[in-house]
Design an enzyme around this catalytic site. Structure first.
Site: not given
Length: 738
Positions: A194, A275-277, A280
């Site tokens: 991730d 929420m990283r997706a 990014v």
């Protein structure tokens, strides 16, 4: 310094080139993981990237690559003067070896100064050297867990904190993390996976003309590196200038409400975690817009970003195939009108151009690498390799067959399996039932057709299996062992790394008078010799090898029975993935045995092989045990410290070849003579039983387990309570693990 192959000369890797360039434009994208087969220019292109990056300005003479804006701040070497001079130098590409030690990665006590001058000084590690540059890890999926933990900390915080050997320092470590891996060699821990902003799949081009061009260019470079590089010098300069222009543009890219809503819709539609997706994807879309010369994000930018930022984040389980459903992506992006861009700047040649020309034909990007065939990057769209696809198809086909047959109750399974046992008992021939099942199809409906593939049920969470005692295997997360990581439990003679400073001082203390040291003289320095050095002994966890030896003959072909066995193996595969173990699979049926799965950590390959496992035919038990013994012998040579556990799943019958039973007992005794811990799971059922599996267990020196306990939980409970004759093998429940 040897010349690297030019970035713009690489042929057949459009998606990889684009992902690397987007990270060069905006390092906040978070790096890239490149997955692909051997020989696809992964390492070549990563090393070439450093050659086209613009130089950076640094404080002259600073060991931590501090920027001019860092003047006046503290470093482990002290404060940086406000008037410190600066200089320009190329961006560093730091390669992190798989076997690197903790002190080499994060830094540690400067041993020479500590021993010769009696002062505590910090020696920076590879993470400090990679600050403001590229950190490249080849075969990143093979990293030891302790190295992964350090990378996770540095990637998350942008800083490195070292607390060891009397050293307490902290310094900045912001870098672009680039990893390459071959999925066949094992998967990556989800936490580290991730942390990679983007991921791309690469494969060798299949077009003959493109492959010929790859060979032509490589031969030309090997014969004249300088001349070949000069040929592409103009292309390299153009890429560098375009990166500079895109960097200046990216901070001004407008992220409109429309773009934000689209990004959120896509990420939610693919059910990604956290929420990283979303973040990014937004950063990548902005970088792509800047690379294409635009001032705001378009649908094409979001599509390119989603294809690279989401595939490795949407996996729900280790056995799920990677990839992205592009039809679903197009539906989520919709066809509503975008707000008219105020300034959509001119398109330029290079990766990503195709994305802005035609939304329906943007699976790949045009090349910055001099190639003319845009299909070379299509592997990034492939949801998995051929093995995964075949395994998935095999599973679907089997499930369909199962649906047609209808569900079976446990009692029906006993009846089916019992037909064989009844036949053997009434005839007095332990081979007769197997002949009936393997050669004549279904005697009384007892078994499926020879070669039938049965699907496993959903895997369960298994109990932790461990091997008793203290081993010396490779670092893992299962059994207790002396490893390179873990808590420090003692010291030993110097091994070249991980100096145990207190033990070294204690070893030298008793020799000070003999070496002429006097109080008040020698500046109080300790007089040391090489034989005083001690290395730390650490106790951690090791990884093990679980080898399944599975009877897939006609007597085992009852659908429910094979489903139970496959479910148990699948569950242990999932547990092995989490604990970094190796798992192997030997099957025997018909006239021989085969290694269906060589010892591996790749759960994707393992699950595919398990799904394709057929059943039917005679029972060559001796051949199965001999094949397992030979496989363990080879693995013992390759990895002598990895301790195995053999799980034999059979009803004990041996029906192939002359003196089949006697040969199987001899093979079992031979396996036991090597001290291999094993378990026999008895699959014989019915009212009348011959007890052949129990006899086999006696010859193996193994514990005998009835079929009723062969469920995902029953099998692991069995192994948990098992202790081999030499008491080397046992298991603990999760709650019993220290």
């Amino acid at each position: 310094m040897p010349l690297h192959y030019p970035f713009s000369a690489v042929v057949g890797s459009d998606d990889m080139a684009l992902a690397l360039l987007l990270n060069a434009v905006s390092p906040s994208v978070g790096g890239v993981l490149i997955r692909g087969e051997k020989g696809t220019a992964k390492s070549t292109m990563v090393r070439a990237l450093a050659g086209i990056l613009p130089q950076i300005e640094v404080v002259a003479g600073d060991r931590f690559t501090s920027a001019p804006s860092d003047r006046g701040t503290e470093t482990p070497d002290g404060p940086i003067p406000h008037d410190a001079p600066t200089e320009h130098r190329p961006v560093r590409l730091v390669e992190l070896p798989i076997g690197a030690t903790e002190d080499r990665i994060a830094g540690s006590l400067h041993l020479e100064k500590a021993l010769s001058e009696g002062v505590t000084a910090f020696e920076p590690g590879l993470l400090a050297r990679a600050h403001r540059g590229l950190l490249y890890v080849d075969e990143v999926n093979l990293l030891h867990d302790h190295v992964v933990d350090q990378l996770l900390d540095a990637a998350a915080m942008g800083r490195v904190t070292v607390e060891r050997d009397g050293v307490s320092v902290e310094h900045a470590a912001r870098f672009v993390l680039i990893g390459t891996m071959n999925p066949e060699e094992g998967e990556l821990r989800p936490q580290l996976l991730d942390r990679f902003g983007l991921t791309v799949e690469v494969s060798a081009p299949r077009e003959a003309a493109l492959r010929a061009e790859v060979i032509r260019r490589r031969v030309a470079f090997d014969s004249d590196p300088e001349g070949f590089s000069a040929t592409f010098a103009a292309d390299e300069l153009a890429l560098r200038e375009r990166i500079v222009a895109a960097r200046e543009r990216v901070s001004g890219i407008e992220l409109t409400d429309w773009a934000l809503t689209k990004i959120a819709t896509v990420c939610a539609g693919f059910d990604v975690d956290g929420m990283r997706a979303d973040i990014v994807t937004a950063r990548t879309a902005a970088a792509h817009a800047a690379w294409e010369g635009r001032t705001r994000i378009t649908r094409a930018d979001i599509r390119v970003a989603a294809r690279m930022a989401l595939p490795h984040r949407r996996r729900r389980a280790p056995f799920d195939a990677p990839g992205l459903d592009e039809d679903l992506l197009d539906r989520l992006l919709g066809d509503d009108d975008e707000p008219d861009p105020r300034d959509d700047g001119p398109d330029t040649d290079g990766p990503g151009e195709n994305d802005t020309k035609n939304d329906d034909d943007n699976n790949t990007s045009d090349s910055t690498t001099g190639q003319q065939d845009p299909q070379s990057g299509a592997s990034a769209e492939d949801p998995g390799d051929a093995g995964d696809t075949e395994g998935a198809e095999g599973t679907d086909r089997t499930e369909s067959d199962a649906d047609e047959d209808g569900p079976r109750s446990e009692s029906s399974n006993d009846t089916d399996a019992g037909a064989d046992a009844d036949t053997r008992t009434e005839t007095g021939d332990p081979q007769q039932g197997d002949r009936d099942a393997g050669e004549n199809g279904r005697p009384g409906g007892a078994a499926t057709e020879p070669g039938t593939v049965t699907a496993a049920s959903d895997p369960y969470r298994t109990r932790l299996l461990t091997v008793a005692g203290t081993g010396h295997g490779v670092s893992g997360r299962r059994s207790r062992a002396i490893t390179t990581t873990g808590r420090r439990t003692g010291s030993a003679g110097f091994t070249g790394s991980d100096v145990h400073l207190p033990a070294t001082i204690r070893a030298a203390a008793s020799h000070q008078a003999a070496r002429g040291r006097e109080a008040g003289r020698d500046g109080g320095r300790l007089l040391l010799s090489a034989r005083d050095l001690r290395s730390a002994v650490r106790e951690g966890r090791e990884a093990n090898l679980v080898l399944f030896c599975v009877d897939a003959s006609g007597s085992m072909a009852a659908r429910t029975r094979m489903e139970q066995v496959k479910t148990a193996i699948l569950s242990l595969l999932l547990d092995a993935y989490r604990r970094r173990d190796k798992v192997g699979l030997v099957t025997f049926r018909g006239s021989g045995a085969q290694v269906a799965l060589p010892p591996t950590s790749s759960v994707d390959v393992a699950a595919a092989r398990l799904a394709e496992l057929p059943a039917g035919g005679r029972t060559p038990l001796a051949e199965g045990l001999l094949t397992a013994a030979e496989l363990l012998r080879v693995e013992r040579v390759r990895d002598p410290q990895r301790r195995p556990l053999v799980v034999v799943v059979t009803d004990g019958r041996a029906t192939h070849g002359p003196d089949a039973l006697a040969r199987s007992r001899a093979a079992a005794a031979g396996l036991a003579s090597h001290g291999v811990a094993s378990v026999v799971v008895d699959c014989e059922s019915g009212r009348f039983r011959m007890g052949l599996a129990s006899e086999l267990a006696t010859h193996l020196g193994a514990e005998h387990i009835p079929l009723g306990e062969v469920t995902a939980e029953g099998l692991t409970h069995t192994v948990r309570t098992h202790t081999a004759p030499d008491r080397r093998t046992t298991a603990l429940t999760e709650g019993e693990v220290a």
